[in-house]
Design an enzyme around this catalytic site. Structure first.
Site, short mmCIF file in Angstrom:
data_model
loop_
_atom_site.label_atom_id
_atom_site.label_comp_id
_atom_site.label_asym_id
_atom_site.label_seq_id
_atom_site.Cartn_x
_atom_site.Cartn_y
_atom_site.Cartn_z
N VAL A 99 -6.91 -0.16 -2.40
CA VAL A 99 -7.47 0.49 -3.59
C VAL A 99 -6.49 1.53 -4.14
O VAL A 99 -6.38 1.68 -5.36
CB VAL A 99 -8.87 1.08 -3.30
CG1 VAL A 99 -9.40 1.85 -4.50
CG2 VAL A 99 -9.85 -0.02 -2.91
N ALA B 36 -4.03 -0.48 -6.07
CA ALA B 36 -4.66 -0.96 -7.30
C ALA B 36 -4.82 0.15 -8.32
O ALA B 36 -4.50 -0.02 -9.51
CB ALA B 36 -6.01 -1.60 -6.98
N GLU B 37 -5.31 1.30 -7.88
CA GLU B 37 -5.54 2.40 -8.83
C GLU B 37 -4.23 2.92 -9.39
O GLU B 37 -4.15 3.28 -10.56
CB GLU B 37 -6.33 3.53 -8.18
CG GLU B 37 -6.67 4.62 -9.19
CD GLU B 37 -7.82 5.51 -8.77
OE1 GLU B 37 -8.23 6.34 -9.59
OE2 GLU B 37 -8.31 5.38 -7.63
N THR B 38 -3.20 2.96 -8.57
CA THR B 38 -1.89 3.40 -9.05
C THR B 38 -1.39 2.48 -10.16
O THR B 38 -0.98 2.95 -11.23
CB THR B 38 -0.88 3.44 -7.89
OG1 THR B 38 -1.34 4.37 -6.90
CG2 THR B 38 0.50 3.85 -8.37
#
Length: 118
Positions: A35, A38-40
């Site tokens: 996550v 993914a968020e980066t």
């Protein structure tokens, strides 16, 4: 986390991350590490979509973990699903070195003007 950005463009952001150092107690890639990757990637894309004088603020993220990462590197690829004036949504697919899909994530960010002085 050991993230390495490989490609940055409005329509595709790519980075990789080692499994080693990002594992849970059983030695598998930690879902939270996926996550983070993914968020980066989604946040970088949202920032590019926002443009100068604007900011992207995450409002939702989800992740489906399909299989375990065990060793080597994982690579995340973010592509836009929807890019508007106020909201952007990116899909991020994370794969292992054998191109097996480990995780699919989606992030939505609000685009807004930066406050004065920011």
């Amino acid at each position: 986390m050991g993230l390495e950005l490989l490609e940055v463009a409005k329509d595709r952001i790519v980075a990789r991350m080692p499994v080693e150092g990002n594992t849970q107690p059983y030695g598998l890639l930690h879902g939270g590490a996926s996550v983070v990757l993914a968020e980066t990637l989604g946040s970088i894309g949202a920032g590019l979509a926002a443009g100068p004088g604007r900011a992207a603020v995450g409002i939702e993220i989800n992740a489906t973990h399909h299989r375990a990462g065990r060793s080597g590197w994982v690579t995340g690829v973010a592509t836009p699903i929807s890019v508007g004036n106020t909201l952007v949504t990116y899909e991020i697919v994370i794969r292992d070195e054998d191109e097996k899909k480990l995780c699919t994530s989606r992030i939505t960010c609000l685009l807004r003007d930066k406050p004065p002085g920011a």
